[in-house]
Design a protein around this motif. Structure first.
Motif, mmCIF file in Angstrom:
data_model
loop_
_atom_site.group_PDB
_atom_site.id
_atom_site.type_symbol
_atom_site.label_atom_id
_atom_site.label_comp_id
_atom_site.label_asym_id
_atom_site.label_seq_id
_atom_site.Cartn_x
_atom_site.Cartn_y
_atom_site.Cartn_z
ATOM 1 N N LYS A 25 -31.952 43.491 93.813
ATOM 2 C CA LYS A 25 -31.339 43.726 92.507
ATOM 3 C C LYS A 25 -31.883 42.763 91.449
ATOM 4 O O LYS A 25 -31.160 42.243 90.628
ATOM 5 C CB LYS A 25 -29.813 43.589 92.566
ATOM 6 N N GLN A 27 -33.018 39.702 91.782
ATOM 7 C CA GLN A 27 -32.916 38.263 92.016
ATOM 8 C C GLN A 27 -33.650 37.899 93.303
ATOM 9 O O GLN A 27 -33.569 38.588 94.303
ATOM 10 C CB GLN A 27 -31.455 37.821 92.080
ATOM 11 N N PHE A 82 -36.227 29.212 83.369
ATOM 12 C CA PHE A 82 -34.928 29.865 83.502
ATOM 13 C C PHE A 82 -34.975 31.017 84.490
ATOM 14 O O PHE A 82 -34.715 32.167 84.146
ATOM 15 C CB PHE A 82 -34.413 30.348 82.140
ATOM 16 N N ARG A 84 -33.800 32.199 88.544
ATOM 17 C CA ARG A 84 -32.848 31.820 89.594
ATOM 18 C C ARG A 84 -33.442 32.064 90.971
ATOM 19 O O ARG A 84 -34.318 32.905 91.152
ATOM 20 C CB ARG A 84 -31.590 32.672 89.483
ATOM 21 N N ILE A 86 -31.908 32.326 95.165
ATOM 22 C CA ILE A 86 -30.750 32.278 96.053
ATOM 23 C C ILE A 86 -31.245 31.902 97.436
ATOM 24 O O ILE A 86 -32.145 32.544 97.975
ATOM 25 C CB ILE A 86 -30.033 33.637 96.076
ATOM 26 N N ASN C 84 -22.860 45.452 87.262
ATOM 27 C CA ASN C 84 -24.163 45.167 87.866
ATOM 28 C C ASN C 84 -24.199 45.608 89.313
ATOM 29 O O ASN C 84 -25.181 46.176 89.795
ATOM 30 C CB ASN C 84 -24.377 43.649 87.822
ATOM 31 N N THR C 216 -23.307 22.463 82.323
ATOM 32 C CA THR C 216 -23.874 23.576 81.557
ATOM 33 C C THR C 216 -23.049 23.705 80.286
ATOM 34 O O THR C 216 -22.032 23.067 80.134
ATOM 35 C CB THR C 216 -23.807 24.901 82.333
ATOM 36 N N VAL C 225 -30.931 19.969 76.416
ATOM 37 C CA VAL C 225 -31.519 21.069 77.173
ATOM 38 C C VAL C 225 -31.015 22.371 76.561
ATOM 39 O O VAL C 225 -29.823 22.609 76.502
ATOM 40 C CB VAL C 225 -31.090 21.001 78.657
ATOM 41 N N ALA C 226 -31.943 23.238 76.119
ATOM 42 C CA ALA C 226 -31.531 24.433 75.382
ATOM 43 C C ALA C 226 -31.282 25.587 76.342
ATOM 44 O O ALA C 226 -32.012 26.569 76.351
ATOM 45 C CB ALA C 226 -32.600 24.809 74.363
ATOM 46 N N TYR C 227 -30.237 25.504 77.174
ATOM 47 C CA TYR C 227 -29.948 26.539 78.170
ATOM 48 C C TYR C 227 -28.690 27.269 77.733
ATOM 49 O O TYR C 227 -27.589 26.728 77.814
ATOM 50 C CB TYR C 227 -29.739 25.896 79.536
ATOM 51 N N LEU C 229 -26.892 31.145 78.210
ATOM 52 C CA LEU C 229 -27.080 32.381 78.960
ATOM 53 C C LEU C 229 -27.214 33.599 78.075
ATOM 54 O O LEU C 229 -27.699 34.625 78.526
ATOM 55 C CB LEU C 229 -25.903 32.582 79.908
ATOM 56 N N PHE C 233 -30.501 34.996 79.965
ATOM 57 C CA PHE C 233 -30.290 36.230 80.733
ATOM 58 C C PHE C 233 -29.420 37.151 79.888
ATOM 59 O O PHE C 233 -28.221 37.256 80.107
ATOM 60 C CB PHE C 233 -29.544 35.936 82.042
ATOM 61 N N VAL C 323 -24.289 40.388 94.644
ATOM 62 C CA VAL C 323 -24.945 40.121 93.364
ATOM 63 C C VAL C 323 -24.323 38.869 92.758
ATOM 64 O O VAL C 323 -23.152 38.567 93.009
ATOM 65 C CB VAL C 323 -24.788 41.339 92.415
ATOM 66 N N TYR C 324 -25.134 38.124 91.999
ATOM 67 C CA TYR C 324 -24.619 36.979 91.252
ATOM 68 C C TYR C 324 -24.957 37.195 89.787
ATOM 69 O O TYR C 324 -26.116 37.401 89.447
ATOM 70 C CB TYR C 324 -25.256 35.671 91.726
ATOM 71 N N THR C 325 -23.932 37.211 88.933
ATOM 72 C CA THR C 325 -24.192 37.349 87.495
ATOM 73 C C THR C 325 -23.396 36.277 86.777
ATOM 74 O O THR C 325 -22.280 35.955 87.178
ATOM 75 C CB THR C 325 -23.718 38.719 86.991
ATOM 76 N N ALA C 326 -23.970 35.749 85.705
ATOM 77 C CA ALA C 326 -23.281 34.707 84.954
ATOM 78 C C ALA C 326 -23.301 35.042 83.477
ATOM 79 O O ALA C 326 -24.242 35.665 82.987
ATOM 80 C CB ALA C 326 -23.944 33.353 85.185
ATOM 81 N N GLU C 333 -21.530 27.844 81.953
ATOM 82 C CA GLU C 333 -21.962 29.019 82.693
ATOM 83 C C GLU C 333 -20.843 29.474 83.623
ATOM 84 O O GLU C 333 -20.518 28.801 84.592
ATOM 85 C CB GLU C 333 -23.209 28.691 83.508
ATOM 86 N N TYR C 337 -19.994 35.537 92.029
ATOM 87 C CA TYR C 337 -20.803 36.026 93.154
ATOM 88 C C TYR C 337 -19.936 37.046 93.875
ATOM 89 O O TYR C 337 -18.895 36.698 94.430
ATOM 90 C CB TYR C 337 -21.156 34.872 94.080
#
Lengths: 166, 164, 390
Positions: A25, A27, A82, A84, A86, C84, C216, C225-227, C229, C233, C323-326, C333, C337
């Motif tokens: 998916k 990642q 940036f 990821r 796992i 997702n 974060t 640090v310019a992070y 989300l 993403f 799936v992992y989405t943030a 952040e 999961y």
């Protein structure tokens, strides 16, 4: 490109470490073996191509009645581009996993939470105590054989039974 | 509407001790800050500009339990925190009253799990329950008015802390 | 010769300045902090275990109560993760409405931060103005969703129902008014000599250390640090909007304050663009087993009645994948999961909460400072206990 360099570096240094590598998916995911786990994580954090310097999360999944019972999942992020990654590790019940809190400081509390809620012990951890439940709590709540309401749900609650770290 | 309405022409007034004491206690109930979770935000909102709680006599929220009369338990009570609630309630000086604000402190709320006490009345005696998740600030004020009503109809020698 | 002994001070869970039930054990040498140990778990409610026994729709109100200061942002994270996992495509109008609600939630969370942070340091008048603005946003929440603090407005596949014309008018009024309010906060605090003395060079952390400690959100951006989300993403059509990410350089309390003040205006810019370009269309996905049919459809058509019953009792079903989405919550952040197992309950839901890692970095930030600075540091980190303890 640099992700493939990282995988090649690991395969050259520790040939038995990476058990599986796939993309799911969108990642990237790799499965590691337990031998040389700590050293492989060190390479992932420090390699010059794509250093994975932010440990986002550690979690445990209970797959009863499969053996090995638990799956430990580490979610890593690289602040260079940036992206990821796992990392998965399969663990038996009662098996001690080497702690990565000397590599990333954020693993300190995350591993305490996995120990508290899932019961997976970690070796070389600076302070492995329960963090969300209390000192004389019996059992590990997020395992599949722990009931949702806990023991003695229908009896009135007595606060004298709680004993906490002072 | 002040005390002058009760003067009978001259500068004296006849009343009973119970009524005088209850009147003064009900008009100056000082709460203790015990916000645990989301209900605490609505409790803070009821003290500020739009829904002023000072006009009911609760002028200041004292952080120390020894200086407060009313304990508003606002939020979910987890089992680890229940030891502290008992200790704070015991430290409050008599006379004292308790409001259980919100669904979580009245009956456990949405969280029927291993770590939540199903209602704060399993540990300390509660006088008024305010339902809601979280209750509106107007509901908090209505609960405070019910406590004031309860105080005004009390008999002094039937209070649990009476030692005479 | 006198010898000094160490004092142990317990900033207990019942404390007016710890923003919830956070307990910190301080070891003091005089007034300077030598060691600090935060202890958490006083609001542990077992949300992850509860989620394994509920349908996917029934978990949305539980996620509302995680970061209760900015409730809709948590809903966004959970709904994006489930969509997702199940492969659902949300229509454009619903995505824009979601962005508006999430950015309002961020503004609400930052208002609570500035009110309580200034109150702890001593500037008491800011909290009254901050809550006046919060009341305006809560009126908008009530107009569109019915609830002030925890509007569970999001659904799997879109939002609950469409925006009313009164809501759009209220948003436009707020967008016109808010720059004056923000100017008021700047006049009170930014150039204030007492404020700068109490917040400059306190709680400094460098960029590499901040990344190593897992920080974060605004706390990481204050260190350089310019992070973010929303840019790294992008989700829910954030790449349609034009906004910038403020970044600090020293990493002290004053830098984190300036980052959050600038985020106010950037969020307002996003809301302005979203409400002006709101597209027409449906507000929920067209799939018959996910969208909840309206009442007038249910009263005329038997298949709509059956579908409504099935959506309420069972709901959507997830495939056997993980799936992992943030998303960018107000504090950092916020990640989910999610492990599906082919049924209507999740197999495992893990919530990655940003405040958990912020609280674990407190010892590093507090050691060497005095007790009064510790209060300023806790305020600048902006922890909300509902998220730490879940």
């Amino acid at each position: 490109m640099s992700y493939k360099n990282v995988i090649q570096t690991i395969n050259k240094k520790f040939p038995e470490a990476v058990v599986n590598e796939c993309e799911n998916k969108g990642q990237r995911e790799i499965t590691l073996a337990k031998s040389q786990f700590h050293e492989t994580m060190g390479v992932l954090q420090k390699n010059p191509d794509l250093p994975y310097d932010l440990l986002i999360d550690i979690l445990g999944i209970d797959y009863t009645p499969r053996t090995p019972r638990f799956d430990l999942v580490y979610v890593l992020l690289s602040t260079k581009d940036f992206s990821r990654l796992i990392v998965r590790l399969k663990a038996e019940e009662g098996e001690e996993i080497p702690s990565v809190s000397s590599i990333w400081h954020s693993a300190d509390w995350a591993e305490r939470e996995v120990y508290d809620l899932m019961g997976i012990p970690f070796s070389d951890h600076p302070d492995l105590k329960r963090i969300l439940t209390w000192k004389n709590f019996e059992g590990h709540p997020l395992r599949k054989d722990f009931p949702l309401e806990g023991k003695d749900f229908d009896k009135p609650f007595d606060p004298e039974t709680i004993e906490d770290y002072t | 509407m002040g005390i002058e309405n009760y003067l009978q022409g001259e500068n004296y007034m006849v009343t009973s001790l119970t009524k005088l004491v209850n009147w003064s206690r009900s008009n100056s109930v000082w709460p203790c800050t015990f916000g645990l979770a989301c209900c605490a935000l609505e409790m803070i909102a009821s003290t500020l500009a739009d829904f002023d709680i000072s006009r009911f006599g609760s002028e200041v929220f004292r952080p120390s339990p020894r200086q407060a009369d009313l304990l508003i338990v606002a939020g979910t009570l987890s089992k680890k925190m229940s030891v502290m609630v008992k200790r704070i309630y015991d430290q409050m000086a008599d006379p004292k009253w308790v409001i259980a604000m919100g669904s979580c402190s009245s009956c456990g709320g949405v969280f029927q799990s291993y770590a939540v006490v199903q209602g704060v009345d399993q540990i300390i005696p509660v006088d008024v329950y305010i339902p809601g998740c979280p209750p509106r600030p107007e509901a908090v004020l209505a609960g405070l008015m019910k406590i004031q009503e309860k105080i005004r109809t009390e008999k002094l020698d039937q209070r649990p802390d009476f030692t005479g | 010769m006198t010898e000094s002994k160490k004092i142990y001070l317990n900033m207990g869970p019942h404390h007016p300045a710890t923003h919830g039930v956070l307990r910190i054990e301080l070891e003091l040498d005089g007034e300077t902090i030598v060691n600090a140990t935060p202890r958490i778990g006083y609001l542990h409610r077992g949300i992850e275990k509860l989620a394994e026994n509920r349908n996917y729709q029934q978990i949305i109100p539980l996620t509302d109560r995680l970061d209760y200061a900015s409730a809709s942002a948590n809903n966004m994270g959970y709904c994006v993760t489930v969509e997702n996992l199940m492969g659902i495509e949300v229509p454009k109008r619903a995505q824009y409405l979601r962005v508006i609600m999430a950015e309002f939630a961020r503004i609400m969370g930052h208002h609570l931060w500035i009110g309580t942070h200034a109150l702890d340091i001593g500037a008491m008048s800011v909290v009254f103005y901050a809550f006046r603005d919060r009341e305006m946003i809560m009126d908008m929440n009530e107009e569109i969703a019915g609830y002030r603090l925890t509007p569970t407005f999001f659904r799997i596949g879109g939002v609950a129902h469409d925006a009313t014309p009164k809501f759009i008018e209220m948003v436009r009024d707020f967008v016109k008014w808010f720059p004056k309010g923000l100017d008021g906060y700047h006049k009170l605090l930014t150039e204030n000599k007492i404020w700068t003395t109490r917040t400059m060079d306190i709680g400094t952390i460098s960029a590499e250390e901040a990344v190593n400690y897992g920080l974060t959100g605004p706390s990481l951006r204050g260190s350089g640090v310019a992070y973010d989300l929303r840019k790294a993403f992008p989700y829910s059509s954030y790449d349609d909007f034009d906004f910038q990410i403020p970044v600090g350089d020293k990493g002290d309390v004053y830098d984190r304050y300036l980052v959050r003040m600038e985020e106010f205006s950037q969020s307002l810019k996003i809301i302005d663009q979203a409400i002006e370009n709101l597209p027409e269309g449906p507000v929920n996905v067209d799939n018959p087993w996910i969208r909840n049919p309206d009442l007038d459809e249910v009263q005329k058509d038997i298949s709509a009645l059956i579908r409504r019953f099935m959506v309420h009792v069972k709901g959507p079903v997830a495939p056997e994948e993980e799936v992992y989405t943030a998303v960018e919550g107000a504090k950092g952040e916020l990640g989910f999961y999610l492990v599906g197992d082919g049924s209507e309950h999740p197999f495992r839901l893990k919530i990655r909460s940003p405040c958990f890692y912020l609280a674990s970095a407190l010892p590093r930030l507090m050691i060497g400072h005095m007790v009064a600075d510790a209060i300023a540091i806790i305020g600048s980190i902006d922890v909300v206990l509902g998220e730490i303890d879940r």
